[in-house]
Design a protein around this motif. Structure first.
Motif, PDB file in Angstrom:
ATOM      1  N   TYR A 164      42.032  33.714  33.592  1.00  0.00           N
ATOM      2  CA  TYR A 164      43.382  34.262  33.852  1.00  0.00           C
ATOM      3  C   TYR A 164      44.401  33.685  32.880  1.00  0.00           C
ATOM      4  CZ  TYR A 164      47.931  34.471  36.210  1.00  0.00           C
ATOM      5  OH  TYR A 164      49.267  34.632  36.503  1.00  0.00           O
ATOM      6  N   GLN A 165      44.356  32.353  32.698  1.00  0.00           N
ATOM      7  CA  GLN A 165      45.327  31.719  31.805  1.00  0.00           C
ATOM      8  C   GLN A 165      45.111  32.160  30.362  1.00  0.00           C
ATOM      9  OE1 GLN A 165      47.944  29.607  33.045  1.00  0.00           O
ATOM     10  NE2 GLN A 165      48.601  30.379  31.076  1.00  0.00           N
ATOM     11  N   LEU A 166      43.855  32.356  29.977  1.00  0.00           N
ATOM     12  CA  LEU A 166      43.565  32.841  28.624  1.00  0.00           C
ATOM     13  C   LEU A 166      44.116  34.256  28.424  1.00  0.00           C
ATOM     14  CD1 LEU A 166      39.981  31.828  27.415  1.00  0.00           C
ATOM     15  CD2 LEU A 166      42.112  31.751  26.102  1.00  0.00           C
ATOM     16  N   GLY A 167      43.943  35.097  29.442  1.00  0.00           N
ATOM     17  CA  GLY A 167      44.479  36.453  29.363  1.00  0.00           C
ATOM     18  C   GLY A 167      45.985  36.446  29.186  1.00  0.00           C
ATOM     19  N   ARG A 168      46.669  35.596  29.953  1.00  0.00           N
ATOM     20  CA  ARG A 168      48.125  35.499  29.832  1.00  0.00           C
ATOM     21  C   ARG A 168      48.534  34.946  28.467  1.00  0.00           C
ATOM     22  NH1 ARG A 168      51.766  33.242  34.430  1.00  0.00           N
ATOM     23  NH2 ARG A 168      50.624  31.302  34.092  1.00  0.00           N
ATOM     24  N   ALA A 169      47.746  34.004  27.956  1.00  0.00           N
ATOM     25  CA  ALA A 169      48.058  33.429  26.648  1.00  0.00           C
ATOM     26  C   ALA A 169      47.955  34.486  25.548  1.00  0.00           C
ATOM     27  CB  ALA A 169      47.122  32.254  26.350  1.00  0.00           C
TER      28      ALA A 169
END
Length: 317
Positions: free
Chosen positions: A134-139
């Motif tokens: 999830y955090q990678l997608g947002r990044a």
């Protein structure tokens, strides 16, 4: 044989020796207690301020993202592949990128966030995979935003979908997916995601984005349904103008030039420097065989935006 006076003197002599001993013992105990307290405080201070996983966790709880980033830099030198360190570093770098006003620094932080999180994935525990995805997608979504090229939309979709497949859900996932699918030209996937986002929170901006995707697919009746909702209730002038502009384009496509003209005039009353409205008025004059007025409107379009391609084609065909 002791007499009573001698006995008293012995007792007094013993008392005289005992008091200093007790006093010295008491003072020694006090000094030892002070030393123990100071030593424990010193050790606690060193533990708290020395680079450690515990310190990372405390800094994160306190919202000290720069502190997390700096502490992780020290810890990584000792253990480059430690999953926990890299995860905290990636999260902190993302927060710093979003809050940074310098585009160069923001780009630096977001690149470091992506790098750290991708390495963290190599040794991530199964129960943490979803959150890291999830955090990678947002990044990657933020990297799209700062680069303005949208080259990373496929990676946004990849990691956000992976997050959901691992059981991780967040309220912003459907909207981020809707935007990213739109950039990839996958309008129906975009509409599906935006519709899901509406169940989380209904907003005029989401309605407009759904209308835009239907417009791209030539589904004008569906697009108009959403645009009517926005134009009837939007409080944001910018959002209202965008919705009116798109609705007017649809009227042009449907050869409803009267309705389009009314909307373009309403837009120009609020924003006389709208290149879309001037170009649209030019199309209406062209349809009415008034090429003098049509070209005048297209010249106004190019005066506002010299790179407006449709107007350039009209003027220099």
């Amino acid at each position: 044989m002791f007499v009573e006076g001698d006995q008293n003197r012995v007792i007094e002599k013993k008392k005289g020796k005992l008091i200093p001993i007790l006093l010295i013992s008491f003072l020694s105990l006090v000094v030892l207690s002070v030393i123990i307290i100071l030593l424990s405080r010193f050790i606690s201070y060193k533990v708290k301020n020395s680079p450690s996983i515990t310190k990372l966790e405390n800094q994160w709880k306190e919202g000290d993202y720069l502190g997390v980033f700096e502490t992780s830099s020290i810890l990584i030198e000792k253990n480059f592949l430690k999953n926990t360190i890299l995860t905290y570093r990636g999260y902190a770098a993302y927060r710093l990128a979003c809050s940074e006003i310098d585009p160069t620094l923001s780009q630096k932080y977001i690149d470091e966030a992506i790098r750290s999180l991708r390495i963290a994935l190599m040794d991530a525990k199964p129960n943490t995979l979803g959150q890291i995805y999830y955090q990678l997608g947002r990044a990657y979504f933020y990297k799209n935003t700062v680069s303005s090229y949208y080259y990373y939309s496929d990676l946004v979709v990849k990691y956000l979908e992976l997050a959901r497949s691992h059981g991780y859900y967040a309220d912003d996932i459907p909207e981020l997916l809707g935007i990213s699918y739109g950039y990839l030209g996958k309008s129906y996937d975009s509409i599906k995601s935006f519709s899901e986002a509406l169940n989380v929170r209904e907003s005029d901006s989401l309605l407009l984005m759904i209308a835009e995707q239907y417009y791209k697919e030539g589904q004008y009746p569906a697009a108009k349904q959403y645009l009517f909702q926005v134009t009837s209730r939007a409080n944001d002038d910018n959002l209202l103008l965008k919705s009116q502009t798109l609705l007017a384009k649809i009227y042009i496509e449907e050869d409803d030039f009267d309705s389009a003209g009314e909307l373009y005039k309403a837009i120009l009353e609020k924003d006389e420097n709208s290149p879309d409205a001037h170009f649209g008025m030019g199309l209406i004059y062209e349809k009415n065989n008034d090429m003098v007025k049509a070209r005048a409107e297209w010249r106004k379009t190019l005066k506002i935006d010299g790179s407006y391609e449709p107007a350039l084609k009209k003027m220099y065909r």
